[in-house]
Design an enzyme around this catalytic site. Structure first.
Site, PDB file in Angstrom:
ATOM      1  N   ASP A   1       1.624  -6.705   4.262  1.00 44.06           N
ATOM      2  CA  ASP A   1       0.892  -5.203   4.067  1.00 44.06           C
ATOM      3  C   ASP A   1       2.026  -4.310   3.095  1.00 44.06           C
ATOM      4  OD1 ASP A   1       3.049  -4.922   5.781  1.00 44.06           O
ATOM      5  OD2 ASP A   1       2.082  -2.910   6.415  1.00 44.06           O
TER       6      ASP A   1
ATOM      7  N   TYR B   1      11.553  -3.614  -0.771  1.00 42.44           N
ATOM      8  CA  TYR B   1      12.640  -4.455  -0.094  1.00 42.44           C
ATOM      9  C   TYR B   1      13.916  -5.167  -0.796  1.00 42.44           C
ATOM     10  CZ  TYR B   1       9.978  -4.499   4.419  1.00 42.44           C
ATOM     11  OH  TYR B   1       9.495  -4.095   5.673  1.00 42.44           O
TER      12      TYR B   1
HETATM   13  C1  G6P Z   1       6.116  -3.548   6.562  1.00 43.02           C
HETATM   14  C2  G6P Z   1       6.632  -5.176   6.168  1.00 43.02           C
HETATM   15  C3  G6P Z   1       6.190  -5.844   7.580  1.00 43.02           C
HETATM   16  C4  G6P Z   1       7.197  -5.498   8.600  1.00 43.02           C
HETATM   17  C5  G6P Z   1       7.327  -3.963   8.799  1.00 43.02           C
HETATM   18  C6  G6P Z   1       8.304  -3.342   9.582  1.00 43.02           C
HETATM   19  O1  G6P Z   1       5.002  -3.326   6.762  1.00 43.02           O
HETATM   20  O2  G6P Z   1       5.442  -5.539   5.380  1.00 43.02           O
HETATM   21  O3  G6P Z   1       6.514  -7.158   7.181  1.00 43.02           O
HETATM   22  O4  G6P Z   1       6.900  -5.985   9.633  1.00 43.02           O
HETATM   23  O5  G6P Z   1       6.992  -3.229   7.513  1.00 43.02           O
HETATM   24  O6  G6P Z   1       7.888  -2.122  10.283  1.00 43.02           O
HETATM   25  P1  G6P Z   1       8.745  -1.407  11.242  1.00 43.02           P
HETATM   26  O7  G6P Z   1       7.979  -0.130  11.349  1.00 43.02           O
HETATM   27  O8  G6P Z   1       8.285  -2.237  12.440  1.00 43.02           O
HETATM   28  O9  G6P Z   1      10.023  -1.418  10.961  1.00 43.02           O
HETATM   29 MN    MN Z   2       5.613  -7.968   5.439  1.00 42.54          MN
END
Ligand code: G6P
Ligand code: MN
Length: 439
Positions: A169, A264
């Site tokens: 996402d 990222y």
């Molecule tokens: C985004 C990335 C995901 C990841 C997430 C982590 O949505 O696409 O791959 O798992 O961020 O988010 P969080 O809120 O769990 O740190």
């Molecule tokens: Mn991701």
């Protein structure tokens, strides 16, 4: 109407994703929703919340909660795969161990992502086999289990013909923010993008045929933020640490004259700066456990006692995107989305068999990637190094090879020296004894 199974039913994301399904029932009709997990206690805690979300919208959709794969997958048309092998406890280790060595501690980027990959590839393949055994013969698995890049490569190596669409996402969350900056709807922008998962660049943002990427870059340069303003982010990405992530895009972008990076890339291009602001004793895993997870568990408890469900889960672009993709697969809509696919020339100067993230038209028979042409030398070199790191990690998993794991860690740009790579890998082997194949 479809039978849909969510594998990893006990995830904190499940209620939000089911809510996204409920608001789109006219587009994606459902006969039954099944939750499947190997952790029955966790899944049973969240299931009543999910059932309530369903019943608020429909009396007729059947609801099933199970730890039995045959019950979960028999006759299913769609499986949404969101497994987290080792749960948040192991995410915490993935993030803490590298940080103790002064290296980025992150769920999917750097050593943390490699460790998570070593845990996830084989269970993911087991899941695919279970789905193929029990589900409808044309069933699709929409997979967003992390680390998505490595999981996708593992699937390509081990189950190349499986009907799995790998998605993330992050590009669509960025697109949502880009649309907000440009004052248009997400559906009204068409982007060009190339890279690997969590490692890529937007190269064009078309609105009614006009490329507005320059305007987007100006906005980021001026306001230091990949969204219209700090308050305007998807709920899933609105925590202060996420707003910082949207901000760090500015230094990554400013140094290079072209494109808009995936946020990222900050972990790979300015790791020292990231590490300086991370706390080895309280990482993002702790924030998530103390925030999103606690809030949802508390809401489930309140609902159990009072019958009233507090609003405690995220409904946003993540769920909407998954439903979009499922609709396009189900009805051959050929919608254009950014997904993870085998390259097959889409990025002309990357290997034919690399798993890349590019735009693709999503048909009933899967994604048809769009050609992005050649990418510049700088970007190609970064991509090839990252790709090699991910591919070696997959080979390390399949062959039980310590040497290949060490090469994967050493090649990762977040890791400054081979000594760092070895020290981190050795600690991770100890921490992952229950989960990793023997190296
Ligand atoms: C985004 C990335 C995901 C990841 C997430 C982590 O949505 O696409 O791959 O798992 O961020 O988010 P969080 O809120 O769990 O740190
Ligand atoms: Mn991701």
């Amino acid at each position: 109407p479809f039978i849909l199974t969510i594998a990893g039913g006990g995830s904190t994301y499940t209620p939000g994703i089911v809510k996204s399904l409920m608001v789109r029932l006219a587009d994606f009709p459902l006969a039954e929703i099944r939750l499947y997990d190997i952790d029955s206690q966790r899944q049973d805690t969240i299931a009543p919340v999910v059932e309530k979300v369903i019943r608020d919208h429909s009396d007729s959709i059947r609801f099933c909660v199970t730890t039995d794969p045959e019950v979960a997958f028999s006759g299913a048309h769609f499986v949404f795969a969101q497994m987290r092998v080792g749960q948040y406890k192991m995410r915490e280790q993935d993030e803490r161990i590298p940080l103790r060595h002064g290296v980025v501690g992150q769920e999917t980027c750097g050593p943390g992502g490699l460790a998570y990959g070593l845990r996830t590839i084989l269970p993911m393949v087991e899941l695919i086999d279970l789905v193929e055994r029990f589900a409808h013969k044309d069933a699709w698995i929409v997979n967003y289990s992390n680390p998505a890049a490595i999981v996708a490569e593992g699937i390509r190596r081990l189950r190349p013909d499986a009907r799995v669409l790998n998605i993330c996402d992050m590009p669509v969350a960025a697109m949502r923010n880009i649309a907000a900056v440009l004052g248009v709807k997400r559906e009204d922008i068409t982007v060009d993008y190339f890279g690997l998962n969590h490692f890529g660049w937007f190269t064009r943002v078309l609105v009614e045929g006009e490329d507005r990427l320059p305007e987007l870059r100006e906005h980021i340069a001026r306001y230091g933020l990949l969204t219209a303003n700090a308050a305007d982010t998807d709920p899933q990405h609105a925590d202060p640490s996420w707003v910082k992530t949207w901000r760090n895009i500015k230094p990554v972008m400013d140094h290079f004259p072209e494109f808009v990076p995936n946020p990222y890339l900050q972990y790979y291009l300015m790791p020292n700066d990231i590490v300086a602001h991370q706390d080895p004793n309280y990482t993002r895993a702790n924030e998530v456990m103390d925030g999103r997870e606690k809030k949802l568990f508390a809401a489930a408890a309140t609902y159990k006692q009072t019958g009233i469900l507090p609003d405690a889960f995220h409904v946003g672009v993540h769920g909407a995107f998954i439903v979009d993709v499922a609709c396009s697969l189900a009805f051959d809509l050929r919608q254009r989305h950014l997904v993870i696919v085998e390259n097959k020339g889409a990025i002309a100067n990357l290997p034919y068999d690399a798993m890349v993230e590019v735009p693709a038209y999503i048909t009933a028979n899967g994604p048809e990637p769009v050609r992005m042409g050649n990418v510049p030398t700088f970007h190609r070199a970064l991509l090839e190094q990252q790709l090699a790191s991910e591919q070696l990690l997959v080979e390390a998993t399949l062959e039980g090879s310590y040497e290949k794991a060490l090469q994967a860690f050493t090649l990762n740009r977040t890791v400054p020296t081979m000594q760092h790579a070895k020290a981190i890998l050795d600690e991770m082997i100890a921490a992952n004894r229950e989960y990793w194949p023997q190296l």
